[in-house]
Enzyme design. Structure first.
Site, short mmCIF file in Angstrom:
data_model
loop_
_atom_site.label_atom_id
_atom_site.label_comp_id
_atom_site.label_asym_id
_atom_site.label_seq_id
_atom_site.Cartn_x
_atom_site.Cartn_y
_atom_site.Cartn_z
N SER A 35 0.81 -1.23 0.00
CA SER A 35 0.00 0.00 0.00
C SER A 35 0.84 1.27 0.00
O SER A 35 0.37 2.32 -0.46
CB SER A 35 -0.90 0.02 1.23
N GLY A 66 -1.69 -4.33 1.35
CA GLY A 66 -1.80 -5.51 2.20
C GLY A 66 -0.90 -6.67 1.82
O GLY A 66 -0.94 -7.71 2.47
N ASN A 98 4.36 -5.55 5.43
CA ASN A 98 3.46 -6.65 5.78
C ASN A 98 4.22 -7.97 5.94
O ASN A 98 3.63 -9.04 5.85
CB ASN A 98 2.38 -6.81 4.70
N ASP A 219 -2.39 6.78 10.35
CA ASP A 219 -1.60 5.86 11.17
C ASP A 219 -0.13 6.18 10.90
O ASP A 219 0.17 7.13 10.18
CB ASP A 219 -1.93 4.40 10.82
N HIS A 222 1.01 4.97 6.58
CA HIS A 222 0.50 5.46 5.30
C HIS A 222 0.50 6.98 5.25
O HIS A 222 0.04 7.63 6.19
CB HIS A 222 -0.93 4.94 5.08
#
Ligand code: NAG
Ligand code: NAG
Length: 263
Positions: A35, A66, A98, A219, A222
Site C-alpha cells: 500500500s 496488504g 506486511n 496511522d 500510510h
C-alpha cells in the site's frame, strides 16, 4: 478525408508514438509492492503514483495494499509481471510493511519463514499445509525469473513508518533493508539496491516532527498524497545520487533539482 481514413491516420499515429524506433514498445517500469507504493482512492496515497512525473518512460503500478513478498508471490502477482516484461524493462520491488510477524500460532498468509537464505518452514494457512520461504528467497526467486526474461530489477528498501512519532525524529532500518540489499546482490548484475528507506528518513528528519506528523493522517505507516510525493522524491534522489543505475537516462530531474541530499 473520410472519417474512416481519418481514424486510420489517427490509429497509425498512435501506433507510431507508442513504439520505439525499432518497432518495439518503449521500455517500461513495473512496480511491485504494498500500500505504501500502490494507488489508493482514499485520503492516503502510495508513492508509486508520483513516479511517472519523474521518469521519461511509462510506469505500470502493480503494487497492491496488504501484500508481502510472500503473498505477492503466492497470488501469482510476480508471475503476472514476469509474463508482461520485455527485455530491458525495469521492475522496482519494495516490500517490508506486511512481512513481519510470526507463523505461529496463526499464519496470516503474509509472514515469511525466519532467515536470510533458503530456510523453509512448514505452516498451515487456510486449512492447507504450505511451505513458506524466507523474505529474501521470495525476492531472489522473483528477481531471477524477471532477469531470465531480460528485465532489470531494482530492490528498494521499505519506507520507514513515521520516524518522528516518539518526539525526536530518528531512523533505525528494519531487517528488511539488509535483506533487500542482499537479495539484489544475489540476483546479480541485472539488479541493484536503492536505499529508499534511508533517503525518506533523511527528508523527514530535515522537515521535523510537526511537518512530518501532518503527512501521516491515519496511522504511522500510510502517508497523505503530499507525503507520497515526498516519498517518491526520496526514491528519485536515491537513484540519482547513485548515478542513476538501471534508471540512468530515464530520470527527468537533475540531482540538484530534487529535494534532499545525497548520503
Ligand atoms: C538459495 O540457494 C540457491 C542455490 O544455492 C542460491 O542461488 C540462492 O541465492 C539462495 N537464496 C537465498 C535467498 O539465499
Ligand atoms: C521532476 O520534474 C517534474 C517536472 O518536470 C516534476 O513534476 C517532478 O515532481 C520532479 N520529480 C522529482 C522527484 O522532483
Amino acid at each position: 478525408m473520410s472519417s474512416i481514413s481519418a481514424l486510420f491516420v489517427l490509429l497509425s499515429y498512435i501506433a507510431l508514438v507508442t513504439s520505439a524506433p525499432n518497432g518495439k514498445r518503449a521500455q517500461t517500469v513495473y512496480l511491485a509492492g504494498d500500500s505504501t507504493m500502490a494507488q489508493s482512492s482514499s485520503n492516503i496515497q502510495g508513492w508509486g503514483v508520483y513516479l511517472p512525473y519523474s521518469l521519461s518512460i511509462p510506469v505500470v503500478n502493480k503494487a497492491i495494499g496488504g501484500r508481502s513478498a510472500r503473498s505477492f508471490t503466492v497470488e501469482g502477482r510476480f508471475d503476472e509481471i514476469t509474463q508482461l516484461v520485455k527485455p530491458n524493462d525495469i521492475v522496482i520491488i519494495e516490500f517490508g510493511h506486511n512481512d513481519g510477524g510470526s507463523l505461529s500460532p496463526t499464519d496470516n498468509g503474509r509472514t515469511p519463514c525466519p532467515g536470510a537464505a533458503n530456510e523453509t518452514c512448514t505452516s498451515t494457512y487456510n486449512g492447507q499445509t504450505v511451505t513458506v520461504l524466507t523474505y529474501p528467497a521470495y525476492l531472489v526467486n522473483a528477481g531471477r525469473a524477471l532477469v531470465s526474461k531480460g528485465a532489470k530489477v531494482i530492490i528498494s528498501s521499505p519506507t520507514p513508518n513515521n520516524i518522528c512519532e516518539s518526539g525526536t525524529c530518528s531512523y533505525t532500518p528494519s531487517r528488511f533493508t539488509t535483506y533487500s540489499k542482499d537479495a539484489a546482490a544475489k540476483i546479480g548484475n541485472s539488479a541493484m539496491f536503492v536505499d529508499h528507506g534511508l533517503y525518506t528518513a533523511n527528508i523527514w528528519k530535515s522537515m521535523g516532527k510537526a511537518k512530518v506528523d501532518v503527512l501521516f493522517p491515519n496511522d504511522h505507516t500510510h502517508t497523505s498524497p503530499a507525503g507520497a510525493d515526498i516519498v517518491n522524491k526520496a526514491f528519485v534522489k536515491a537513484v540519482l545520487c547513485g548515478g542513476g543505475g538501471l534508471l540512468n537516462g530515464f530520470v527527468k530531474n537533475s540531482t540538484s533539482g530534487v529535494e534532499g541530499s545525497c548520503v
